[in-house]
Design an enzyme around this catalytic site. Sequence first.
Site, PDB file in Angstrom:
ATOM      1  N   THR A 155       0.849  -1.196   0.000  1.00 31.55           N
ATOM      2  CA  THR A 155       0.000   0.000   0.000  1.00 31.55           C
ATOM      3  C   THR A 155       0.875   1.232   0.000  1.00 31.55           C
ATOM      4  OG1 THR A 155      -1.665  -1.142   1.286  1.00 31.55           O
ATOM      5  CG2 THR A 155      -1.687   1.271   1.408  1.00 31.55           C
ATOM      6  N   ASP A 195      -6.697  -3.350   5.669  1.00 28.76           N
ATOM      7  CA  ASP A 195      -6.629  -2.313   6.702  1.00 28.76           C
ATOM      8  C   ASP A 195      -6.549  -0.906   6.112  1.00 28.76           C
ATOM      9  OD1 ASP A 195      -4.012  -3.256   5.735  1.00 28.76           O
ATOM     10  OD2 ASP A 195      -3.307  -1.522   6.870  1.00 28.76           O
ATOM     11  N   LEU A 215       0.287  -7.190   5.757  1.00 27.01           N
ATOM     12  CA  LEU A 215      -0.885  -8.065   5.767  1.00 27.01           C
ATOM     13  C   LEU A 215      -2.023  -7.435   6.586  1.00 27.01           C
ATOM     14  CD1 LEU A 215      -2.032 -10.801   4.847  1.00 27.01           C
ATOM     15  CD2 LEU A 215      -1.324 -11.700   7.071  1.00 27.01           C
ATOM     16  N   GLY A 216      -3.032  -6.956   5.852  1.00 25.45           N
ATOM     17  CA  GLY A 216      -4.135  -6.237   6.490  1.00 25.45           C
ATOM     18  C   GLY A 216      -4.827  -7.044   7.567  1.00 25.45           C
TER      19      GLY A 216
HETATM   20  N1  ASP Z   1      -2.324  -3.592   3.882  1.00 20.46           N
HETATM   21  C1  ASP Z   1      -2.772  -3.933   2.552  1.00 20.46           C
HETATM   22  C2  ASP Z   1      -3.953  -4.860   2.644  1.00 20.46           C
HETATM   23  O1  ASP Z   1      -3.936  -5.778   3.434  1.00 20.46           O
HETATM   24  C3  ASP Z   1      -1.715  -4.544   1.702  1.00 20.46           C
HETATM   25  C4  ASP Z   1      -0.314  -4.014   1.895  1.00 20.46           C
HETATM   26  O2  ASP Z   1      -0.141  -2.888   2.317  1.00 20.46           O
HETATM   27  O3  ASP Z   1       0.669  -4.718   1.640  1.00 20.46           O
HETATM   28  O4  ASP Z   1      -4.864  -4.695   1.873  1.00 20.46           O
END
Ligand code: ASP
Length: 321
Positions: free
Chosen positions: A151, A182, A204-205
Site C-alpha cells: 500500500t 486495513d 498483511l491487512g
Molecule cells: N495492507 C494492505 C492490505 O492488506 C496490503 C499491503 O499494504 O501490503 O490490503
Amino acid sequence: MTYGMIATWRMAYEGVAKMARELAKGGDAGQSIVEAIKMVEDYPYYKSVGFGGLPNEDCQLELDAAYMDGDNFDVGAVAGIQQTKNPIAVAERLSHERFNSFLVGSGATKYAREQGFEQQEMITDRAKRMWELRLEEIQKNNLSPYDGHDTVGMVSLDRRGKMVVGTSSSGLFMKKSGRVGDSPLSGSGFYVDSEIGGATATGLGEDLMKGCLSYETVALMGQGLSPQKAVDQVVYRFNDKLIKRKGKAGAFSLVCLNNRGQWGIATNVEFSFVAATETEKAEIYLARPGKNQTTEIEVATAEWLKAYDLRIKQPLEKLTR
Ligand code: ASP
C-alpha cells in the site's frame, strides 16, 4: 513552522519529492497527499496501487483508499471501488461528507461516477499477465495465492501545522472479491491528529487490523515518545504478541511523523520508504528489524535502485511472476 512527509515504499518517491517542494513553499498538507498519491496511482509500473494494480481472484481490480484530516478528524474512505482512476481523490471528497463518508463496492463506484471522477479501465495487460502466471503457479505448486501486496501510505505536515494522512492500495493479490484490508480503516491503516502526529501502515491487512497499529503509534507519540521509539514499541511488541498468541505474524511495516517534522519507521521485514523534511531532502531508505526491538535504516544504494527499476519494468513477454 516546519514541514515534512513520510511514505511507505520506494514507489512514493516521485510524489513525495515533488510535493515536499510545494510544502517548502507553503503548500497545503491535504493537497500534497492527494497529488502525491495520485502520481503513484497513475503510474502503471507500480503494481499494487491504482492503474495496473494487482487483480483479485476473478481478475478484477478492487481498490481501497482513505484520507484523514488531522485538524478536524474528517475521514473519507472507499473499499472495493472499480473503474475509478484516482481512489484517493474520491476518499478526499468523501471526507467532507457528514454522513456516508465510507463507501464500498458498487456504491463507491457509483458515487465516484456521479460526482464526475474520471472513470477508466484499471487493469493493464501486465496486470492480466501477472494474474495468469500466478494462477498457473498456484495450481502447479499448491502455493498460497496471497503473496503480493503493498500500500502507498503517506503522512504530511505543512507549515501551518496541519497534518493529513492518505492511503491507496489494490490490497492482496488474488484476494476474494469483496475482501477489504486495513488501508481504508481508520486506526489500522492510518491515523492522524495535528496536535500530535500521524502514522500509516502497509503489510498483511488481516494482521494489521488485529492491533490498530496506526492509532497505537499516534497515541504513544501523544504520550511524549519520539516517533522512532513509538513505532518500534508498537510494531515489535505486536509482532511478538501475534507470534505468542497465534504462532505467526504476517509481514507489516509502519511509518510515522510528528508535528515537529520528526519521523520514525518500524518493520518486521525488509522494507523501503521515503521521507522528506525541511532539513532532509527527499530520500529513499531501506529498513529492516534490528537488535532489541529497534530498526536498522540506511539510504538505498544506487545498485538497489537500479535493480528495482529493472524488476518493475521487465518486458511483458519476459515476466516470470
Ligand atoms: N495492507 C494492505 C492490505 O492488506 C496490503 C499491503 O499494504 O501490503 O490490503
